[in-house]
Design an enzyme around this catalytic site. Structure first.
Site, PDB file in Angstrom:
ATOM      1  N   ALA A  40      31.468 -26.417  29.349  1.00 50.43           N
ATOM      2  CA  ALA A  40      30.841 -25.777  28.197  1.00 50.43           C
ATOM      3  C   ALA A  40      31.521 -26.248  26.911  1.00 50.43           C
ATOM      4  O   ALA A  40      32.702 -26.607  26.927  1.00 50.43           O
ATOM      5  CB  ALA A  40      30.976 -24.270  28.335  1.00 50.43           C
ATOM      6  N   GLY A  48      32.196 -25.933  33.321  1.00 46.47           N
ATOM      7  CA  GLY A  48      30.735 -25.982  33.392  1.00 46.47           C
ATOM      8  C   GLY A  48      30.225 -27.323  33.906  1.00 46.47           C
ATOM      9  O   GLY A  48      29.135 -27.400  34.490  1.00 46.47           O
ATOM     10  N   GLU A  88      30.360 -26.990  37.489  1.00 48.37           N
ATOM     11  CA  GLU A  88      29.304 -26.038  37.881  1.00 48.37           C
ATOM     12  C   GLU A  88      27.941 -26.729  37.919  1.00 48.37           C
ATOM     13  O   GLU A  88      27.113 -26.469  38.787  1.00 48.37           O
ATOM     14  CB  GLU A  88      29.278 -24.858  36.896  1.00 48.37           C
ATOM     15  CG  GLU A  88      30.500 -23.963  37.052  1.00 48.37           C
ATOM     16  CD  GLU A  88      30.544 -22.835  36.038  1.00 48.37           C
ATOM     17  OE1 GLU A  88      30.479 -23.140  34.824  1.00 48.37           O
ATOM     18  OE2 GLU A  88      30.626 -21.674  36.447  1.00 48.37           O
ATOM     19  N   GLU A 124      39.026 -23.061  33.344  1.00 46.73           N
ATOM     20  CA  GLU A 124      38.692 -21.906  32.488  1.00 46.73           C
ATOM     21  C   GLU A 124      39.828 -20.911  32.355  1.00 46.73           C
ATOM     22  O   GLU A 124      40.034 -20.305  31.298  1.00 46.73           O
ATOM     23  CB  GLU A 124      37.460 -21.173  33.034  1.00 46.73           C
ATOM     24  CG  GLU A 124      36.143 -21.845  32.745  1.00 46.73           C
ATOM     25  CD  GLU A 124      35.763 -22.886  33.785  1.00 46.73           C
ATOM     26  OE1 GLU A 124      36.656 -23.320  34.545  1.00 46.73           O
ATOM     27  OE2 GLU A 124      34.586 -23.263  33.837  1.00 46.73           O
TER      28      GLU A 124
HETATM   29  N1  CAA Z   1      34.382 -28.315  24.476  1.00 49.15           N
HETATM   30  C1  CAA Z   1      34.501 -28.773  23.229  1.00 49.15           C
HETATM   31  N2  CAA Z   1      35.341 -29.747  22.865  1.00 49.15           N
HETATM   32  C2  CAA Z   1      36.105 -30.278  23.823  1.00 49.15           C
HETATM   33  C3  CAA Z   1      36.036 -29.858  25.156  1.00 49.15           C
HETATM   34  C4  CAA Z   1      35.119 -28.820  25.478  1.00 49.15           C
HETATM   35  N3  CAA Z   1      34.961 -28.367  26.730  1.00 49.15           N
HETATM   36  N4  CAA Z   1      36.925 -30.558  25.874  1.00 49.15           N
HETATM   37  C5  CAA Z   1      37.513 -31.410  25.025  1.00 49.15           C
HETATM   38  N5  CAA Z   1      37.028 -31.241  23.793  1.00 49.15           N
HETATM   39  C6  CAA Z   1      37.367 -31.997  22.589  1.00 49.15           C
HETATM   40  C7  CAA Z   1      38.795 -31.789  22.145  1.00 49.15           C
HETATM   41  O1  CAA Z   1      38.908 -30.652  21.316  1.00 49.15           O
HETATM   42  C8  CAA Z   1      39.066 -33.075  21.389  1.00 49.15           C
HETATM   43  O2  CAA Z   1      38.423 -32.951  20.150  1.00 49.15           O
HETATM   44  P1  CAA Z   1      39.082 -33.578  18.830  1.00 49.15           P
HETATM   45  O3  CAA Z   1      39.204 -35.036  19.114  1.00 49.15           O
HETATM   46  O4  CAA Z   1      38.131 -33.210  17.752  1.00 49.15           O
HETATM   47  O5  CAA Z   1      40.399 -32.884  18.719  1.00 49.15           O
HETATM   48  C9  CAA Z   1      38.286 -34.113  22.180  1.00 49.15           C
HETATM   49  O6  CAA Z   1      37.312 -33.375  22.934  1.00 49.15           O
HETATM   50  C10 CAA Z   1      39.115 -34.922  23.144  1.00 49.15           C
HETATM   51  O7  CAA Z   1      39.870 -34.028  23.934  1.00 49.15           O
HETATM   52  P2  CAA Z   1      41.395 -34.332  24.274  1.00 49.15           P
HETATM   53  O8  CAA Z   1      42.127 -34.725  23.061  1.00 49.15           O
HETATM   54  O9  CAA Z   1      41.880 -33.149  25.038  1.00 49.15           O
HETATM   55  O10 CAA Z   1      41.232 -35.601  25.219  1.00 49.15           O
HETATM   56  P3  CAA Z   1      41.933 -35.917  26.595  1.00 49.15           P
HETATM   57  O11 CAA Z   1      41.371 -37.199  27.057  1.00 49.15           O
HETATM   58  O12 CAA Z   1      43.407 -35.764  26.473  1.00 49.15           O
HETATM   59  O13 CAA Z   1      41.470 -34.758  27.616  1.00 49.15           O
HETATM   60  C11 CAA Z   1      39.918 -33.339  28.757  1.00 49.15           C
HETATM   61  C12 CAA Z   1      40.124 -34.640  27.965  1.00 49.15           C
HETATM   62  C13 CAA Z   1      40.680 -33.411  30.107  1.00 49.15           C
HETATM   63  C14 CAA Z   1      38.466 -33.169  29.003  1.00 49.15           C
HETATM   64  C15 CAA Z   1      40.511 -32.164  27.947  1.00 49.15           C
HETATM   65  O14 CAA Z   1      39.972 -32.214  26.647  1.00 49.15           O
HETATM   66  C16 CAA Z   1      40.201 -30.811  28.493  1.00 49.15           C
HETATM   67  O15 CAA Z   1      40.902 -30.340  29.383  1.00 49.15           O
HETATM   68  N6  CAA Z   1      39.169 -30.124  27.950  1.00 49.15           N
HETATM   69  C17 CAA Z   1      38.883 -28.777  28.250  1.00 49.15           C
HETATM   70  C18 CAA Z   1      38.069 -28.670  29.490  1.00 49.15           C
HETATM   71  C19 CAA Z   1      37.738 -27.226  29.768  1.00 49.15           C
HETATM   72  O16 CAA Z   1      38.537 -26.332  29.587  1.00 49.15           O
HETATM   73  N7  CAA Z   1      36.505 -26.985  30.256  1.00 49.15           N
HETATM   74  C20 CAA Z   1      36.019 -25.699  30.561  1.00 49.15           C
HETATM   75  C21 CAA Z   1      35.233 -25.195  29.399  1.00 49.15           C
HETATM   76  S1  CAA Z   1      34.819 -23.507  29.609  1.00 49.15           S
HETATM   77  C22 CAA Z   1      33.487 -23.527  30.666  1.00 49.15           C
HETATM   78  O17 CAA Z   1      32.981 -24.533  31.054  1.00 49.15           O
HETATM   79  C23 CAA Z   1      33.060 -22.114  30.971  1.00 49.15           C
HETATM   80  C24 CAA Z   1      31.839 -21.941  31.756  1.00 49.15           C
HETATM   81  O18 CAA Z   1      31.872 -21.897  32.949  1.00 49.15           O
HETATM   82  C25 CAA Z   1      30.609 -21.633  31.091  1.00 49.15           C
END
Ligand code: CAA
Length: 713
Positions: free
Chosen positions: A69, A108, A111, A131
């Site tokens: 998400a 997500g 998912e 999450e």
């Molecule tokens: N939503 C929005 N922005 C996100 C994102 C997300 N899920 N994941 C990463 N980004 C953004 C970061 O904020 C960053 O943005 P900026 O460059 O503007 O700062 C950019 O993407 C790159 O991210 P990283 O600097 O972290 O890059 P990385 O290569 O080191 O890591 C990653 C990539 C492993 C995907 C890491 O970003 C990460 O762990 N992201 C979070 C993933 C997450 O928590 N997902 C679950 C979301 S909640 C959900 O999905 C709930 C549900 O069931 C409905």
């Protein structure tokens, strides 16, 4: 292949033979924003209507299948299709859907893959449900579908643990059906889709699988066992417990009812300040090192070789931090015995990691080979960066810097690992003050994430930028701070120390102070932490004059955990018990200092410990020692064990409300002295109706960035 998309659309639709290929193309990480959901939804409808399409592949372009998400959308008004509606459409597709996973499938994103009928992953792909790290749970069916496919025990581990697994493990546990060689994912997925479309009938759905859930029905204790086994790790945080409850619902309730339960639990978490805190930290961590250096224009220099002076605990840990990141290190010590001891400890540390399965024997040797021991200070000549980690004494460090200045290359950066001293003074005698910086590592330096990067008034922007980049390279959270006593972390720790010491002299016990900090969420209390670090750090027998309780303890040989005694008594396993001797000693010291002891309540203890820190943090911001409130928070979360789910002292203060913080500080100032007079920054923010971190109160229900009409779930 036919393609009928316009450019820059976040979702591409192509057709190859009987297979429709839907590609998410929303850099950087293919988050499932409203535009992406709309795009996938429309593409599914298109594939359903097409006469020629018999099966569908959903995949991601770039470095991710999908990172889940769009976190920035949480808290906004939902719009259709929500992630749940989209996944319902995927699962109900009359034509089989194959999820083709490359890069990461997280939250997500995973998912989405679970709602598909088949999953294929590239060998380097990684899957996970992170999450819980955002104070949430997988809210689009993840808690209901994952246990159906991998079983409850593995689902608990993945969802509550929040880690990632690789493709091979995903195959082994049944999460994916096939693995594709690198760069063969597209063709392999299309072949799989064409093959399964031949099977005919209604595509299989994860929701219909019951076998793995039925197994657990005869073992209902599994959830309590998991809770008990992970009690320490789950302490204080809301989301792990809610994740467990949602998985329990998958076992006990029909799918649709379980989905409703998951939704309700997700909504509770989303509205809670813990998730707001964790999402705030997620974005704060990603801001670190950007435009910090008041020289963001400056180019970082490359650091190909580092020299570390001093092979003690700190120097050894710093050397390991660089060796771990494939940067060669010359480790210098004046004494052969100290160098040997240091190297032996480094080897022991690596072997301990290997025993936990984190390193192979070959990796140990590879890393050790990067650390070259030397007894000659002159060997720093090869280094681009020299870091001293010798005794914390200004004269010693100044003298060393003068020598290093003569020996190191002219363009080398000279860094000190001091934790309190004036970096400008340490480097003041050199001919290169613009290439002098503080790099304050935290012990153990190869483990702790925090690195305070201390710039003096004369440090060149390019040097700051170099340090910030280097911090990222070695996996540290590098916070740029100004050159003031104790920088950010230790300066705030000093005020907590002041209050903790006063409180025990006024009538509280060390146990009261420690219990309250532990219950607040710190890994240990203040005095336990002091004992762990060692009471003799910075203490000198020659100048010790029994002028504080700590000095007296040191004079008695009670140097802390390592001595078996400090504020507490320790057994062979280093478990603490309160010391009646120390309690008596504190009482005597109160009497000798003319303090009349009184009962001190829990509220007063916590207020004095934590509000004093908040006030000092605000002063630090006011003085420009820290650039952003989130930097102060990250220092405390990554370096001093402030509980992540409370966001850090500045975020916590915003949650209390700054007006309330100022009111309580004033009340404390009246009773306990001018140290509690509110920082001018706090007064100003209250007058202007603003907060320290920019987060409104309560932060959970508010958008983190500009308002948009749609949300993801
Ligand atoms: N939503 C929005 N922005 C996100 C994102 C997300 N899920 N994941 C990463 N980004 C953004 C970061 O904020 C960053 O943005 P900026 O460059 O503007 O700062 C950019 O993407 C790159 O991210 P990283 O600097 O972290 O890059 P990385 O290569 O080191 O890591 C990653 C990539 C492993 C995907 C890491 O970003 C990460 O762990 N992201 C979070 C993933 C997450 O928590 N997902 C679950 C979301 S909640 C959900 O999905 C709930 C549900 O069931 C409905």
């Amino acid at each position: 292949m036919t393609n009928s998309n316009s450019r820059n659309e976040p979702v591409r639709y192509e057709v190859e033979g009987p297979v429709a290929l839907i590609t998410i193309d929303a850099p950087p990480v293919n988050a499932l924003s409203a535009e992406v959901r709309i795009g996938i939804f429309a593409s599914l409808a298109r594939a359903a209507e097409s006469q020629s399409v018999e099966a569908i592949v959903v995949t991601g372009g770039g470095r991710a299948f999908s990172a889940g998400a769009d976190i920035r959308e949480f808290g906004r008004t939902p719009c259709s299709p929500t992630l749940r509606e989209l996944l319902q459409a995927v699962e109900d597709s009359p034509k089989p859907v194959v999820a083709a996973i490359q890069g990461v499938a997280l939250g997500g994103g995973l998912e989405l893959a679970l709602a598909a009928h088949y999953r294929i992953a590239e060998t380097s792909a990684r899957c996970g449900f992170p999450e819980v790290r955002l104070g949430l749970l997988p809210g689009a069916g993840g808690t209901q579908r994952l246990p159906r496919i991998v079983g409850v025990a593995k689902a608990l581990e993945m969802i509550v643990g929040g880690g990632q697994i690789g493709a091979a493990e995903a195959l082994a546990i049944g999460l994916v059906d096939e693995i594709a060689e690198e760069r063969q994912l597209g063709p392999s997925a299309i072949r799989l889709a064409a093959r399964v479309s031949q099977l005919g009938g209604v595509p299989r759905k994860v929701r219909d699988r019951q076998d793995k859930l039925d197994k657990v029905k005869s073992d209902p204790e599994i959830f309590e066992r998991f809770r008990a086994a992970n009690a320490k790790r789950l302490r204080g945080a809301l989301s792990p417990d809610h994740c467990i409850r949602a998985i329990q619902a998958a076992v006990l309730l029909p799918f649709e009812v379980g989905m409703a339960r998951e939704r309700a639990l997700f909504d509770l978490l989303l509205a809670d300040s813990q998730s707001a805190a964790l999402r705030y930290l997620f974005f704060s961590e990603r801001q670190v090192g950007r435009s910090d250096a008041d020289g963001s224009e400056a180019n970082p220099r490359s650091v190909r070789r580092v020299a570390v002076i001093g092979a003690g605990t700190m120097g050894g840990g710093i050397a390991m931090a660089f060796a771990n990141a494939a940067i060669p290190v010359t480790l210098v010590d004046a004494e052969a015995a100290a160098l040997d001891r240091g190297l032996a400890i480094i080897r022991r540390n690596y072997e301990a990691s290997a025993a936990k399965g984190k390193l192979t024997p070959a990796q140990i040797e590879e890393r050790l080979a990067r650390i070259v021991p030397s007894l000659r200070l002159a060997d720093v000549v090869e280094a681009d960066l020299v870091i001293e980690a010798v005794f914390e004494d200004l004269a010693v460090k100044r003298d060393l810097f003068a020598q290093l200045d003569a020996l190191a290359r002219d363009d080398a950066i000279l860094a000190t690992n001091t934790s309190y001293l004036d970096v400008a003074e340490i480097g003041g005698g050199t001919a290169r003050p613009e290439r002098v910086i503080g790099l304050h590592f935290f012990s153990p330096a190869h483990v702790m994430k925090l690195l305070e990067i201390v710039r003096t008034a004369r440090t060149a922007p390019a040097v700051v930028v170099t340090a910030a980049k280097l911090a990222r390279t070695i996996g540290k959270v590098g916070i740029v701070v100004g050159n003031g006593y104790g920088f950010v972390g230790n300066r705030m720790l000093a005020v907590r120390d002041r209050e903790a010491n006063r409180l025990v002299l006024e009538g509280a016990s060390t146990g009261d102070v420690d219990r309250l900090l532990y219950d607040f969420g710190f890994p240990m209390g203040h005095f336990q932490m002091r004992d762990l670090v060692g009471l003799d750090v910075g203490w000198k027998r020659e100048t010790s004059s029994a002028s504080t309780v700590r000095e007296i303890l040191n004079e008695m040989g009670r140097h802390g955990q390592k001595a078996g005694a400090g504020y507490y008594d320790y057994d062979a396993q280093r478990r603490p018990t309160p010391s009646p001797l120390v309690a008596g000693l504190i009482e005597d010291f109160s009497a000798a200092s003319g303090i009349t002891r009184r009962p001190v309540g829990d509220t007063e203890i916590l207020d004095r410990l934590l509000l004093a820190m908040v006030n000092e943090g605000a002063n630090i911001l006011e003085e420009g020692i820290a650039t952003r409130a989130s930097d102060v928070d990250l220092v405390w979360v990554t370096g001093y064990g402030w509980p992540r789910h409370r966001g850090g002292p500045m975020f916590w203060a915003d949650q209390l409300g700054l007006a309330e913080v100022v009111r309580r500080l004033r009340a404390r100032a009246d009773r306990h002295g001018k140290e509690f007079e509110p920082s001018p920054l706090l007064e100003r923010l209250v007058a202007e109706g603003r907060s320290l971190t920019g987060a409104p109160r309560p932060a959970a229900s508010a958008p983190l960035k500009e308002e948009k009409p749609c949300t993801a779930s």
